[in-house]
Design an enzyme around this catalytic site. Structure first.
Site, mmCIF file in Angstrom:
data_model
loop_
_atom_site.group_PDB
_atom_site.id
_atom_site.type_symbol
_atom_site.label_atom_id
_atom_site.label_comp_id
_atom_site.label_asym_id
_atom_site.label_seq_id
_atom_site.Cartn_x
_atom_site.Cartn_y
_atom_site.Cartn_z
ATOM 1 N N CYS A 1 0.910 -1.293 -0.106
ATOM 2 C CA CYS A 1 -0.129 0.165 0.136
ATOM 3 C C CYS A 1 0.647 1.410 0.006
ATOM 4 C CB CYS A 1 -0.884 -0.184 1.379
ATOM 5 S SG CYS A 1 -1.910 1.455 1.658
ATOM 6 N N CYS B 1 0.098 3.746 2.775
ATOM 7 C CA CYS B 1 0.578 3.210 4.011
ATOM 8 C C CYS B 1 1.991 3.562 4.188
ATOM 9 C CB CYS B 1 0.085 1.720 4.266
ATOM 10 S SG CYS B 1 -1.580 1.137 3.892
#
Length: 123
Positions: free
Chosen positions: A31, A34
């Site tokens: 991600c 993230c």
């Protein structure tokens, strides 16, 4: 130095119900947002020693992610005294994350606990 705890299904409940403020970051290695948020989360963990910072890798803990209704990452959850006060998806910039930490810290937990008790008894 960053103090971040990695949580799994077994340690999640005990960590968030331990008391105090717990911020949980549900994330994944693949991600991009993230990875962008990780330094913000780590810096905050160094600045707020009175807060427990924890991470859950959703790929390693899919059952926990499912039970927590995490449908996108990153997802942040903020608990105080075992009560979920905030949940949001998306990476936050440092200033917004600091505002979230301050807001969670300023919640009147006696009032929240009274509301929870009233909801549980149906009043």
């Amino acid at each position: 130095m960053a103090k971040i705890t990695d949580l799994d299904l077994d340690s999640f409940r005990s960590t968030v119900s331990d008391g105090g403020t717990v911020i949980v970051d549900f994330w994944a290695t693949w991600c991009g947002p993230c990875r962008q948020f990780a330094p913000v989360f780590e810096a905050a963990s160094e600045e707020h020693e009175d807060v427990t910072f924890a991470k859950v890798d959703i790929d390693e803990n899919p059952e926990l992610a499912s039970l927590a209704n995490v449908s996108s990452v990153p997802t942040l959850m903020a608990f105080r005294d075992g009560i979920l006060l905030h949940q949001s998806a998306g990476a936050l910039p440092k200033a917004q994350f600091e505002q979230l930490l301050e807001a969670v810290g300023n919640v009147d937990m006696d009032e929240v606990k009274a509301q929870v008790a009233a909801a549980e008894t149906g009043n």
